[in-house]
Motif scaffolding. Structure first.
Motif, mmCIF file in Angstrom:
data_model
loop_
_atom_site.group_PDB
_atom_site.id
_atom_site.type_symbol
_atom_site.label_atom_id
_atom_site.label_comp_id
_atom_site.label_asym_id
_atom_site.label_seq_id
_atom_site.Cartn_x
_atom_site.Cartn_y
_atom_site.Cartn_z
ATOM 1 N N PHE A 181 56.007 6.911 -30.183
ATOM 2 C CA PHE A 181 57.293 6.295 -29.845
ATOM 3 C C PHE A 181 57.381 6.054 -28.338
ATOM 4 O O PHE A 181 56.619 6.613 -27.537
ATOM 5 N N MET A 182 58.336 5.216 -27.957
ATOM 6 C CA MET A 182 58.734 5.014 -26.570
ATOM 7 C C MET A 182 60.215 5.324 -26.458
ATOM 8 O O MET A 182 60.979 4.976 -27.361
ATOM 9 N N ILE A 183 60.609 5.948 -25.371
ATOM 10 C CA ILE A 183 62.028 6.149 -25.106
ATOM 11 C C ILE A 183 62.297 5.810 -23.648
ATOM 12 O O ILE A 183 61.529 6.197 -22.757
ATOM 13 N N SER A 184 63.351 5.071 -23.400
ATOM 14 C CA SER A 184 63.781 4.784 -22.040
ATOM 15 C C SER A 184 65.260 5.108 -21.941
ATOM 16 O O SER A 184 66.005 4.978 -22.920
ATOM 17 N N TYR A 185 65.695 5.525 -20.762
ATOM 18 C CA TYR A 185 67.091 5.897 -20.581
ATOM 19 C C TYR A 185 67.419 5.926 -19.095
ATOM 20 O O TYR A 185 66.527 5.918 -18.234
ATOM 21 N N ARG A 186 68.707 5.983 -18.801
ATOM 22 C CA ARG A 186 69.191 6.066 -17.414
ATOM 23 C C ARG A 186 69.872 7.413 -17.212
ATOM 24 O O ARG A 186 70.657 7.859 -18.044
ATOM 25 N N VAL A 187 69.577 8.044 -16.099
ATOM 26 C CA VAL A 187 70.169 9.334 -15.738
ATOM 27 C C VAL A 187 71.125 9.133 -14.569
ATOM 28 O O VAL A 187 70.749 8.525 -13.558
ATOM 29 N N THR A 188 72.343 9.634 -14.707
ATOM 30 C CA THR A 188 73.315 9.631 -13.607
ATOM 31 C C THR A 188 73.762 11.063 -13.376
ATOM 32 O O THR A 188 74.441 11.668 -14.213
ATOM 33 N N ILE A 189 73.377 11.634 -12.235
ATOM 34 C CA ILE A 189 73.758 12.996 -11.875
ATOM 35 C C ILE A 189 74.931 12.911 -10.907
ATOM 36 O O ILE A 189 74.805 12.321 -9.831
ATOM 37 N N THR A 190 76.065 13.494 -11.283
ATOM 38 C CA THR A 190 77.273 13.382 -10.463
ATOM 39 C C THR A 190 77.605 14.660 -9.710
ATOM 40 O O THR A 190 78.389 14.623 -8.762
ATOM 41 N N GLU A 191 77.029 15.793 -10.133
ATOM 42 C CA GLU A 191 77.413 17.048 -9.478
ATOM 43 C C GLU A 191 76.422 18.149 -9.809
ATOM 44 O O GLU A 191 75.865 18.192 -10.905
#
Length: 340
Positions: A181-191
């Motif tokens: 499989f392939m997985i792609s995603y976006r990470v947003t770290i706020t704190e």
């Protein structure tokens, strides 16, 4: 001589700029995602004579053709036409500045307007996108959707493609995915929850019931163990006995990948990066837009995981875990790959 079907043919303008992009980015990505040997016709373009018969033979035996049409280069389009007429799987690259402006002004040649273009903004953008295009070109892939369930009440699922972590915890899916499989995603770290420890974001690939054995891809890693001022990307393996997790733990990769930025993270200045993982023979390939230019990819041979005891040919559960951070993971895209 390289056997039929084991090569990738690169087609691009033969100047230092494009040669560097293919040698340092395109070819390594293709080799790690497919195992194909990469070649091009640079050695056959001589000042007084072009050995077209040999170039045609290279295209004929290629399993994959990658062409960059950023420039209106007649040699590029001539070789492109040969590959197209031979019905070769193709990836068509174009620089965003050339596509939006000169020479194309968002109107590529009429004959290829129906073909998918990989339009890349910069080198990091190309690195992240290309692996997915390689797999799509060579194999049968299919988009899959999963439903997620958090283990902590403050963590929740906004949608099938958006997860929110307010506390340390894990979010698992209700169903497994294909062995490749392939997985792609976006990470947003706020704190950062604790000001003394950096965030720790993990993607976990587990065989059988969210348990063990499992492989964890960790970035960023909260302790800078190799280079003090750089975050590390780790790939860890945990064996089949959950009760003896510590004893079965193996650190497969531990590489500095990006400059540490924990002190800068807050809601007004979040840390945002894209991540992509291909879990498929011959390699597990980890890529991110936040990786330092010197670290293009993190690669683990699937044979190595298999030798450790991970059942690479079974279906997998994919989980996300967050430690010491308030994090949103969104734009999640999962594709199953059929290598047959």
């Amino acid at each position: 001589m390289t056997r039929l079907g084991t090569t990738c043919m690169g087609i691009f303008p033969f100047n230092d700029d494009y040669s560097s992009v293919f040698d340092s980015v395109v070819y390594p990505v293709i080799q790690s995602n497919s195992g194909l040997a990469c070649e091009d016709a640079r050695k056959y373009y001589e000042p007084a004579h072009v050995k077209m018969d040999l170039i045609v033979r290279m295209i004929e035996r290629a399993r994959l053709v990658v062409v960059d049409i950023s420039e209106k280069n007649p040699n590029v389009f001539y070789e492109f036409g040969i590959g197209y007429s031979l019905h070769k799987p193709m990836i068509i690259l174009c620089r965003k500045e050339n596509f939006k402006g000169e020479p194309w002004n968002e109107r590529p040649p009429f004959d290829i307007q129906g073909m998918e273009l990989l339009i890349y903004d910069n080198i990091q953008d190309l690195r992240l996108k290309l692996g997915r295009h390689v797999v799509d070109a060579l194999y049968e892939t299919r988009q899959v959707g999963v439903s997620w369930r958090p283990d902590h009440e403050r963590n929740h699922v906004k949608s099938a493609t958006c997860l929110h972590f307010a506390e340390n915890g894990v979010i698992w899916p209700n169903e497994s995915v294909h062995e490749s499989f392939m997985i792609s995603y976006r990470v947003t770290i706020t704190e950062r929850i604790s000001k003394d420890v950096d965030p720790d974001i993990r993607l976990i690939v587990a065989a059988q019931n969210e348990g063990f054995p499992r492989v964890a891809v960790i970035f960023p890693w909260e302790f800078r163990e190799v280079v003090h001022d750089m975050w590390e990307c780790h790939v860890d393996y945990f064996g089949a006995d959950e009760a003896k997790e510590a004893q079965s733990h193996r650190r497969i990769q531990q590489i500095p990948m990006a400059r540490r930025r924990a002190a800068e993270i807050n809601e007004q200045n979040p840390l945002v990066y894209d991540f992509s993982i291909t879990f498929s023979w011959p390699n597990m390939v980890v890529e991110s837009t936040f990786f330092d230019d010197k670290r293009e990819q993190l690669i683990v041979a699937m044979r190595h995981l298999q030798a450790l005891g991970y059942p690479v040919h079974q279906r997998h559960l994919i989980g996300f875990a967050v430690i010491n951070g308030r994090v949103q993971i969104d734009e999640i895209s999962i594709k199953e790959i059929d290598l047959r």
